[in-house]
Design a protein around this motif. Structure first.
Motif, PDB file in Angstrom:
ATOM      1  N   MET A   1     -12.823  11.694  -8.262  1.00  0.00           N
ATOM      2  CA  MET A   1     -12.332  13.025  -8.627  1.00  0.00           C
ATOM      3  C   MET A   1     -11.006  13.339  -7.914  1.00  0.00           C
ATOM      4  O   MET A   1     -10.092  13.912  -8.495  1.00  0.00           O
ATOM      5  N   LEU A   2     -10.904  12.947  -6.639  1.00  0.00           N
ATOM      6  CA  LEU A   2      -9.686  13.208  -5.883  1.00  0.00           C
ATOM      7  C   LEU A   2      -8.510  12.421  -6.456  1.00  0.00           C
ATOM      8  O   LEU A   2      -7.389  12.933  -6.518  1.00  0.00           O
ATOM      9  N   ILE A   3      -8.789  11.184  -6.876  1.00  0.00           N
ATOM     10  CA  ILE A   3      -7.735  10.356  -7.472  1.00  0.00           C
ATOM     11  C   ILE A   3      -7.240  10.989  -8.765  1.00  0.00           C
ATOM     12  O   ILE A   3      -6.037  11.017  -9.047  1.00  0.00           O
ATOM     13  N   ILE A   4      -8.175  11.522  -9.573  1.00  0.00           N
ATOM     14  CA  ILE A   4      -7.795  12.167 -10.834  1.00  0.00           C
ATOM     15  C   ILE A   4      -6.909  13.378 -10.564  1.00  0.00           C
ATOM     16  O   ILE A   4      -5.902  13.602 -11.247  1.00  0.00           O
ATOM     17  N   GLU A  33      -2.342  15.715   1.150  1.00  0.00           N
ATOM     18  CA  GLU A  33      -3.348  16.773   1.275  1.00  0.00           C
ATOM     19  C   GLU A  33      -4.573  16.473   0.419  1.00  0.00           C
ATOM     20  O   GLU A  33      -5.718  16.656   0.864  1.00  0.00           O
ATOM     21  N   ILE A  34      -4.365  16.010  -0.795  1.00  0.00           N
ATOM     22  CA  ILE A  34      -5.487  15.750  -1.708  1.00  0.00           C
ATOM     23  C   ILE A  34      -6.344  14.577  -1.225  1.00  0.00           C
ATOM     24  O   ILE A  34      -7.580  14.657  -1.191  1.00  0.00           O
ATOM     25  N   LEU A  35      -5.702  13.487  -0.831  1.00  0.00           N
ATOM     26  CA  LEU A  35      -6.431  12.265  -0.467  1.00  0.00           C
ATOM     27  C   LEU A  35      -6.675  12.145   1.039  1.00  0.00           C
ATOM     28  O   LEU A  35      -7.385  11.228   1.466  1.00  0.00           O
ATOM     29  N   ARG A  36      -6.078  13.040   1.832  1.00  0.00           N
ATOM     30  CA  ARG A  36      -6.177  12.955   3.289  1.00  0.00           C
ATOM     31  C   ARG A  36      -5.730  11.572   3.762  1.00  0.00           C
ATOM     32  O   ARG A  36      -6.375  10.936   4.594  1.00  0.00           O
ATOM     33  N   ALA A  37      -4.608  11.123   3.216  1.00  0.00           N
ATOM     34  CA  ALA A  37      -4.117   9.774   3.486  1.00  0.00           C
ATOM     35  C   ALA A  37      -3.020   9.803   4.545  1.00  0.00           C
ATOM     36  O   ALA A  37      -2.470  10.857   4.885  1.00  0.00           O
ATOM     37  N   ASP A  38      -2.686   8.636   5.060  1.00  0.00           N
ATOM     38  CA  ASP A  38      -1.645   8.475   6.061  1.00  0.00           C
ATOM     39  C   ASP A  38      -0.284   8.813   5.447  1.00  0.00           C
ATOM     40  O   ASP A  38       0.114   8.209   4.443  1.00  0.00           O
ATOM     41  N   PRO A  39       0.450   9.766   6.022  1.00  0.00           N
ATOM     42  CA  PRO A  39       1.768  10.135   5.474  1.00  0.00           C
ATOM     43  C   PRO A  39       2.733   8.959   5.371  1.00  0.00           C
ATOM     44  O   PRO A  39       3.552   8.906   4.456  1.00  0.00           O
ATOM     45  N   HIS A  40       2.639   7.995   6.313  1.00  0.00           N
ATOM     46  CA  HIS A  40       3.518   6.830   6.258  1.00  0.00           C
ATOM     47  C   HIS A  40       3.260   6.015   4.985  1.00  0.00           C
ATOM     48  O   HIS A  40       4.196   5.591   4.306  1.00  0.00           O
TER      49      HIS A  40
END
Length: 218
Positions: A1-4, A33-40
């Motif tokens: 769902m987050l990927i969509i 923000e959506i995926l809570r992923a590494d900004p780099h």
């Protein structure tokens, strides 16, 4: 769902990117923000996605005769080396500092849109071709460093500055879209060396961005 959700966000912002040349800079904080992923990782991957997704819009602009080579070439020339420098420096700063730098770019671009730079009655387009060329190389060099560092495509800064300095809107937009390709290649070389590109993310970001770009240009 987050990927969509992330895909839909990139697609919508891709439309604005194709339409105005600006919009890619907002993708990075949105996806982080959506995926809570590494900004780099996110900034480097989206920066790389500007390369393939920008080819078709560039071709469409060229087909319609919207490019001014005298404006686009020196701008891109300035960004080639500097974007590598910015991307290489990215490894030495934290994710928080990276997002702060991106926020500053978005803020400055927004301020310049609301309150365009003014230089009295002077416009760089009224200067000699040599001075225009030098101005665009310097502009491309500065934006290249910032783009390589933050992952912003560059148009968010080049377009409003060029318009404020007297360049026609479509000349500015088309040059900004083209700028993302050579500077993106250069910066991505450094990002690949640092292991900052997620290739699976690259695929779906490119697909969504390309779809939005085409709608925006058409």
């Amino acid at each position: 769902m987050l990927i969509i959700t992330a895909c839909f966000t990139i697609f919508i912002l891709g439309i604005f990117t194709g339409l105005t040349g600006v919009g890619g800079v907002l993708m990075i904080p949105a996806v982080v923000e959506i995926l809570r992923a590494d900004p780099h990782i996110v900034s480097s991957t989206i920066y790389a996605a500007f390369i393939p997704s920008g080819i078709l819009p560039v071709w469409l602009y060229a087909r319609r005769g919207m490019f001014d080579v005298k404006a686009a070439f020196p701008l891109c020339l300035g960004g080639v080396v500097s974007s590598y420098i910015g991307a290489a420096f990215k490894a030495s700063i934290s994710g928080t500092a990276l997002m702060l730098a991106l926020a500053v770019i978005v803020f400055l671009a927004g301020v310049n849109i609301l309150f365009p730079l003014r230089f009295g009655q002077f416009r760089i387009t009224e200067a000699s071709e040599q001075k225009q060329w030098l101005f665009l190389v310097i502009l491309g060099s500065i934006v290249g460093v910032l783009g390589g560092l933050t992952g912003a495509g560059g148009a968010v800064l080049t377009v409003p500055v060029m318009i404020s300095c007297g360049f026609p809107i479509m000349v500015s937009v088309s040059a900004g879209v083209l700028f993302a390709i050579p500077s993106g290649i250069s910066g991505s070389i450094a990002n690949i060396a640092n292991g900052y590109i997620d290739w699976l993310m690259f695929i779906w970001v490119t697909a969504c961005l390309l779809g939005g770009n085409v709608l925006g240009v058409v």
